[in-house]
Design a protein around this motif. Structure first.
Motif, PDB file in Angstrom:
ATOM      1  N   ARG A   1     -35.228   7.585  29.498  1.00 34.41           N
ATOM      2  CA  ARG A   1     -34.274   7.830  28.016  1.00 34.41           C
ATOM      3  C   ARG A   1     -33.022   8.520  28.487  1.00 34.41           C
ATOM      4  NH1 ARG A   1     -32.743  10.851  24.605  1.00 34.41           N
ATOM      5  NH2 ARG A   1     -33.781  12.710  25.352  1.00 34.41           N
TER       6      ARG A   1
ATOM      7  N   ASP B   1     -33.744  -6.178  16.024  1.00 37.80           N
ATOM      8  CA  ASP B   1     -32.873  -6.181  17.176  1.00 37.80           C
ATOM      9  C   ASP B   1     -32.277  -4.381  17.294  1.00 37.80           C
ATOM     10  OD1 ASP B   1     -33.468  -8.402  18.025  1.00 37.80           O
ATOM     11  OD2 ASP B   1     -31.480  -9.361  17.532  1.00 37.80           O
ATOM     12  N   TYR B   2     -31.794  -3.954  16.322  1.00 44.79           N
ATOM     13  CA  TYR B   2     -31.025  -2.874  15.998  1.00 44.79           C
ATOM     14  C   TYR B   2     -32.034  -1.842  16.522  1.00 44.79           C
ATOM     15  CZ  TYR B   2     -32.637  -2.865  11.073  1.00 44.79           C
ATOM     16  OH  TYR B   2     -33.061  -2.998   9.919  1.00 44.79           O
TER      17      TYR B   2
ATOM     18  N   HIS C   1     -26.779  12.125  24.445  1.00 45.18           N
ATOM     19  CA  HIS C   1     -26.760  12.478  25.800  1.00 45.18           C
ATOM     20  C   HIS C   1     -26.042  13.698  26.128  1.00 45.18           C
ATOM     21  CE1 HIS C   1     -29.152   9.209  27.001  1.00 45.18           C
ATOM     22  NE2 HIS C   1     -28.277   8.462  26.377  1.00 45.18           N
TER      23      HIS C   1
ATOM     24  N   ASN D   1     -27.072  -1.701  13.602  1.00 45.67           N
ATOM     25  CA  ASN D   1     -28.130  -1.271  12.118  1.00 45.67           C
ATOM     26  C   ASN D   1     -26.922  -1.392  10.835  1.00 45.67           C
ATOM     27  OD1 ASN D   1     -29.260   0.112   9.975  1.00 45.67           O
ATOM     28  ND2 ASN D   1     -30.417   1.249  11.673  1.00 45.67           N
TER      29      ASN D   1
ATOM     30  N   ARG E   1     -32.963   2.081  21.142  1.00 42.97           N
ATOM     31  CA  ARG E   1     -33.654   2.511  22.490  1.00 42.97           C
ATOM     32  C   ARG E   1     -32.788   2.041  23.596  1.00 42.97           C
ATOM     33  NH1 ARG E   1     -38.781  -0.118  20.433  1.00 42.97           N
ATOM     34  NH2 ARG E   1     -39.932   1.679  19.305  1.00 42.97           N
ATOM     35  N   ALA E   2     -31.888   1.258  23.533  1.00 46.66           N
ATOM     36  CA  ALA E   2     -30.891   1.124  24.862  1.00 46.66           C
ATOM     37  C   ALA E   2     -29.856   2.159  24.775  1.00 46.66           C
ATOM     38  CB  ALA E   2     -30.302  -0.087  24.414  1.00 46.66           C
ATOM     39  N   LYS E   3     -29.746   2.817  23.516  1.00 42.52           N
ATOM     40  CA  LYS E   3     -28.778   3.864  23.569  1.00 42.52           C
ATOM     41  C   LYS E   3     -29.133   5.296  24.319  1.00 42.52           C
ATOM     42  CE  LYS E   3     -27.352   3.567  19.138  1.00 42.52           C
ATOM     43  NZ  LYS E   3     -26.400   3.389  17.991  1.00 42.52           N
ATOM     44  N   GLY E   4     -30.474   5.145  24.358  1.00 42.37           N
ATOM     45  CA  GLY E   4     -31.225   6.367  25.075  1.00 42.37           C
ATOM     46  C   GLY E   4     -31.383   7.590  23.759  1.00 42.37           C
ATOM     47  N   LEU E   5     -31.641   7.068  22.636  1.00 41.09           N
ATOM     48  CA  LEU E   5     -32.142   8.028  21.512  1.00 41.09           C
ATOM     49  C   LEU E   5     -33.599   8.294  21.721  1.00 41.09           C
ATOM     50  CD1 LEU E   5     -30.596   6.133  18.260  1.00 41.09           C
ATOM     51  CD2 LEU E   5     -29.354   8.151  19.592  1.00 41.09           C
TER      52      LEU E   5
ATOM     53  N   CYS F   1     -27.980  -6.514  16.184  1.00 44.24           N
ATOM     54  CA  CYS F   1     -28.076  -5.315  16.970  1.00 44.24           C
ATOM     55  C   CYS F   1     -27.363  -4.246  16.545  1.00 44.24           C
ATOM     56  CB  CYS F   1     -27.415  -5.582  18.387  1.00 44.24           C
ATOM     57  SG  CYS F   1     -28.718  -7.009  19.121  1.00 44.24           S
TER      58      CYS F   1
ATOM     59  N   ARG G   1     -34.365  -1.858  19.086  1.00 42.87           N
ATOM     60  CA  ARG G   1     -34.082  -2.302  20.678  1.00 42.87           C
ATOM     61  C   ARG G   1     -32.613  -1.386  21.037  1.00 42.87           C
ATOM     62  NH1 ARG G   1     -33.504  -8.068  22.607  1.00 42.87           N
ATOM     63  NH2 ARG G   1     -31.448  -7.741  21.883  1.00 42.87           N
ATOM     64  N   THR G   2     -31.730  -1.695  20.184  1.00 40.99           N
ATOM     65  CA  THR G   2     -30.248  -1.172  20.705  1.00 40.99           C
ATOM     66  C   THR G   2     -30.335   0.426  20.567  1.00 40.99           C
ATOM     67  OG1 THR G   2     -29.132  -2.961  19.425  1.00 40.99           O
ATOM     68  CG2 THR G   2     -27.674  -1.118  19.987  1.00 40.99           C
TER      69      THR G   2
ATOM     70  N   HIS H   1     -33.840   4.378  12.431  1.00 42.27           N
ATOM     71  CA  HIS H   1     -33.539   3.042  12.661  1.00 42.27           C
ATOM     72  C   HIS H   1     -34.735   2.100  12.003  1.00 42.27           C
ATOM     73  CE1 HIS H   1     -29.596   3.164  14.447  1.00 42.27           C
ATOM     74  NE2 HIS H   1     -30.165   4.395  15.044  1.00 42.27           N
TER      75      HIS H   1
ATOM     76  N   GLU I   1     -37.176   8.927  20.863  1.00 44.18           N
ATOM     77  CA  GLU I   1     -38.003   7.864  20.159  1.00 44.18           C
ATOM     78  C   GLU I   1     -38.210   8.479  18.619  1.00 44.18           C
ATOM     79  OE1 GLU I   1     -38.786   5.135  21.328  1.00 44.18           O
ATOM     80  OE2 GLU I   1     -40.425   4.281  19.888  1.00 44.18           O
TER      81      GLU I   1
ATOM     82  N   ARG J   1     -30.646   5.750  30.380  1.00 44.47           N
ATOM     83  CA  ARG J   1     -30.060   4.632  29.250  1.00 44.47           C
ATOM     84  C   ARG J   1     -29.472   5.103  28.276  1.00 44.47           C
ATOM     85  NH1 ARG J   1     -35.596   2.959  28.049  1.00 44.47           N
ATOM     86  NH2 ARG J   1     -35.969   4.585  26.489  1.00 44.47           N
TER      87      ARG J   1
END
Lengths: 325, 269, 301
Positions: free
Chosen positions: B79, A222-223, B114, B98, A228-232, B96, A225-226, A241, A234, B82
């Motif tokens: 990206r 899950d982390y 960002h 780390n 990615r959700a933060k927009g880090l 969720c 996914r988190t 992570h 890839e 997001r």
């Protein structure tokens, strides 16, 4: 952290003591008489009795063990023979102090082991990461087939095969021999290349497989996914992570393998005829040179136990959850 | 024009499962849209689709966010959106976050993805965010790791992380489900408070009609990947049109009504 | 409500799922053939593995086999040993017997000991767990290969095969025990065990009827995956001269005796080496497949 380190070190010392006692018991309770071994084949009963007295073999076993332990921490004397700290006794075959025999053989073994470890970590982990990130592709499949092959190839077979092909048939490399790094760096590298690859091949396969499965498991967390959700980016998502947490089990296994490495080095050194600690052990076993066998076993055990402590400490540094427990 | 407008959203998984089937919904700027439905109704998949976090799934239809068509955006542009203009809070804050990094680092990381900022400045911002979401002794706790927090505090960290760039839209997927009842109320209060202060629109995914009633302005009821009912919360709750919505509402035990012997089960339309 | 069709992988019998993977199917065939070869060794080769054939070697060349590729001929399909002229095929076939038997028995020893001790430790916890846990830590931090070599070389020569089984199993059981202990700990706290306990089931019944059956899968997986390791280690020990003693053949020992000849007669180490490689590889592939089919998560590596 200091307390943790101290606790682990005390535990390690305890384990070493137990291993020491067990090994000692095995060797001195065995039917083969050490005095006979020390004296050689044609030996008079009087001479054997004399040696028994010098080696302290006429004493009860606990006394002998205490004397042995005392020798390790403070040195001891055998009759008139001085055996300085740390005393592991004298070789029956060469009369050399076991400690000196060990330390003089160490550089060769360390050269082989360190180079191989570096090689397999590099190759194995890279292959594992690539396979995981390119899951299901040709890369993944090729890496995993190669890994499986590497895992299934016994060291001595790889050694014989590579020596036959690279040295005898193709003549690309010289026969491995003992070369000091400081004397002849090129010769050292040429001599070490085959032992490194031989030893690394087995482990690289193991590490590629572990790394792959760990990275894959982490990618599903899950982390990630988190992240990615933060927009880090890839790359950061993967590095920070997915790969870093996957490193943990690799570190654990590396510690365990460092210990087993001496076993692998033993075979590698025997096949290539390189005079390392492993070769020393192999020769001692063939000639029933008990003090040397005992010394090598203890030395190897100390190495394993210390490697395990080191891993625990690295673990505590890497994983915040361990530290606070 | 709506901040987020979803039209005919359809999500197919490679296994042949159609998780979302022609869904329409709108989130207005500064308002809270509750998306309710039972588990498997496609609400979580919808939220992941909006943020472009679905992997190995075929997403079709239209998702418009602030006038941009998200499904036609490349991964790089997605990206950039997001975490910055739209952020997400997930259900289980323990898994969720780390476990290997301090909480402030994980917040600062989102910020630095960002905005140009030094580590120090980002850390200071993370601390102030932690203060804002009600973490006591935020300065000291900033260097703690997720496992050193309680469930409710972890969810506050997640919310701080999501809000550190002041997004226009916050997607909250079952933000209170994994928490204790009293903590649930605190987190809902926090969300309500933050929304009033910052004017962030929220898409609130939940199966809990009580949560919707307490926080949302509008509601979309989902079932089997489809929208079965939509409208302002007051209207939908007072006079539900479909039997399914009525069923869902009847499942909520009421303090003020007569106590039924058994809670009714939802009838499938 | 639309009911989604759910196909659970568990609906397909495990063996069929195993055979669906071509690599696993091939590996299984190889393993079965090897086992058949070991079992029916006397029917397969008529030459004795210990019979000398001085006609097949050339004393003028220091005892090298006559003919190409290690003396391959109609009489000796895989050639002969240098000097003695013993038939390589016969030694391979009888060597398979020794290698497989030792590996299987060692696995059996480690599985029985590991399961019993791991189960007791995980289920009862407390002092028992502490003692067993320490013991496992100790054994796993032993430089096992060196210690095995030292131990075997110090013990009497008689019955090396039995000794190998005991030593391999004795150092191998903690790897089984660790997994069983972990699983037993989880299971002992499981709700169905609590339910059985609430119903007044005695502890022995809990252990045997509730916990043990749930351990079958992980134990089976570890057992399958440890067989190739034992084969390789036995061969390694025999290679180092502390394993199976001649004239009883073993693959590792054959490779060891080929070391002085590797340049002049490469077939002599390539043939047993190839058999060893294929065997270990087949068992590894099979082990992976068994793990994937039975238990994709709880046991890794």
């Amino acid at each position: 952290m200091i307390l943790y380190t101290a606790r682990r070190l005390v535990g390690a010392a305890g384990i070493l003591l137990v291993i020491c006692a067990l090994t000692f018991a095995v060797f001195y309770l065995m039917p083969a008489d050490p005095a006979q071994g020390a004296c050689g084949k044609a030996c008079s009963p009087e001479r054997i009795a004399q040696i028994r007295a010098t080696l302290g073999l006429d004493q009860p076993l606990p006394t002998q063990f205490a004397a042995y332990l005392g020798g390790i921490v403070a040195g001891r004397t055998y009759g008139s023979l001085e055996c300085g700290f740390p005393c592991l006794g004298f070789s029956f075959q060469t009369n050399q102090p076991v400690w000196d025999a060990l330390t003089s053989r160490l550089p060769t073994s360390v050269s082989i082991a360190a180079g191989a470890a570096l090689l397999w970590l590099l190759v194995g982990c890279t292959a594992g990461v690539v396979a995981a990130l390119r899951r299901g592709t040709v890369w993944d499949r090729a890496a995993m087939i190669a890994a499986l092959g590497g895992v299934s190839l016994p060291i001595y077979l790889t050694a014989l095969l590579s020596q036959y092909v690279l040295v005898v048939q193709l003549g690309w490399l010289p026969y491995p021999r003992e070369v000091a790094l400081t004397d002849d760096p090129v010769g050292w590298f040429q001599s070490m290349l085959m032992p490194w690859c031989t030893l690394a091949m087995l482990y690289a396969g193991v590490y590629a497989r572990i790394t792959r499965s760990e990275v894959l498991e982490n990618l599903g967390r899950d982390y990630v996914r988190t992240a990615r959700a933060k927009g880090l980016p890839e790359v950061t998502v993967l590095r920070r992570h997915a790969l870093r947490p996957a490193l943990m089990p690799v570190v654990t296994i590396f510690g365990m393998d460092l210990g087993a490495l001496l076993g692998g080095a033993l075979i590698t050194e025997s096949v290539y005829g390189l005079p390392g600690v492993g070769k020393l052990a192999a020769d001692a076993i063939n000639s029933a040179d008990q003090p040397v066998i005992l010394g090598v076993t203890l030395f190897a055990a100390a190495f394993v136990v210390l490697a395990n402590v080191a891993v625990d400490l690295v673990y505590a540094l890497l994983d915040p959850r361990v530290r606070t427990v | 024009m709506s901040l987020l407008s979803v039209r005919g959203l359809t999500v197919d998984f490679p296994s042949g499962v159609r998780a979302v089937d022609g869904l329409d919904l709108d989130v207005e700027a500064g308002r809270v849209l509750g998306v309710v439905g039972e588990s498997g109704s496609g609400k979580s998949v919808t939220s992941l689709a909006v943020l472009g976090l679905l992997r190995n799934a075929r997403v079709s239809g239209e998702i418009r966010f602030a006038g941009q068509d998200l499904l036609s955006l490349g991964p790089k542009a997605m990206r950039a959106l997001r975490g910055d203009r739209m952020a997400m809070v997930f259900q289980d804050p323990l898994s969720c976050l780390n476990p290997y990094y301090p909480v402030a680092f994980q917040i600062a990381e989102a910020y630095r993805a960002h905005r140009r900022a030094s580590r120090k400045a980002a850390h200071a911002l993370a601390v102030s965010m932690l203060e804002r979401v009600g973490i006591p002794e935020a300065r000291r706790r900033a260097r703690s790791y997720p496992h050193e927090f309680s469930g409710g505090m972890r969810q506050r960290v997640m919310i701080a992380m999501a809000l550190c760039l002041e997004p226009d839209l916050l997607v909250a997927d079952e933000p209170t489900t994994a928490l204790d009842v009293t903590v649930q109320a605190q987190v809902l209060d926090l969300l309500r408070d933050l929304r009033e202060r910052s004017g962030t629109a929220i898409m609130l995914i939940t199966h809990d009609m009580g949560v919707v009633a307490g926080l949302a302005d509008d509601v979309v009821v989902m079932h089997g990947g489809k929208r079965v009912e939509a409208g302002p919360v007051r209207e939908v709750f007072h006079s539900p049109v479909t039997a399914y919505t009525r069923g869902l509402l009847d499942c909520v035990p009421r303090v003020d009504g007569p106590l039924p012997h058994r809670l009714p089960t939802v009838e499938v339309p | 409500m639309t009911v989604l069709p759910i196909t659970r992988p568990a609906d397909v019998p495990p063996l069929r799922r195993l055979l669906r993977q071509p690599s696993a199917a091939v590996a299984l065939v190889v393993v079965v053939l090897l086992v058949l070869m070991a079992v029916f060794a006397p029917l397969l080769v008529w030459t004795s593995p210990t019979e000398f054939d001085s006609a097949a070697v050339d004393p003028a060349l220091g005892g090298l086999p006559r003919g190409a590729f290690g003396g391959i001929s109609a009489e000796h399909p895989l050639g002969v040993e240098p000097v003695s002229g013993r038939d390589v095929l016969a030694r391979i076939v009888y060597g398979a017997r020794v290698s497989l038997l030792i590996a299987v028995l060692a696995t059996l020893v480690s599985v029985v000991v590991g399961t019993v001790l791991g189960l007791v430790a995980g289920f009862f916890g407390g002092v028992v767990d502490a003692v067993v846990g320490r013991l496992m830590d100790l054994l796993m931090s032993f430089p096992s290969l060196i210690f095995m070599i030292a131990l075997i070389s110090a013990l009497p020569e008689a019955n090396r095969e039995a000794l190998l089984v005991l030593v391999l199993g004795g150092f191998g059981w903690p790897y089984v025990g660790r997994i069983v202990r972990g699983q037993a700990m989880v299971l002992a706290r499981g709700e169905f065990v609590a339910a059985a306990r609430a119903l007044g089931a005695p502890r022995r019944a809990l252990l045997l009827r509730e916990v043990l059956p749930n351990l079958t899968t992980p134990v089976l997986v570890v057992a399958t995956m440890s067989i190739p390791g034992y084969i390789a280690t036995e061969a390694g020990l025999s290679f180092l001269g502390v394993g199976v003693r001649p004239p009883t053949p073993s693959w590792g020992q054959m490779i060891a005796s080929a070391v002085p000849w590797y340049a002049a007669d490469p077939a002599y180490f390539l043939i047993p080496g190839g058999f060893l490689f294929v065997t270990v590889l087949a068992f590894n592939v099979l082990g992976d497949a068994v793990r994937d089919v039975l238990d994709p998560r709880s046991v890794r590596r």
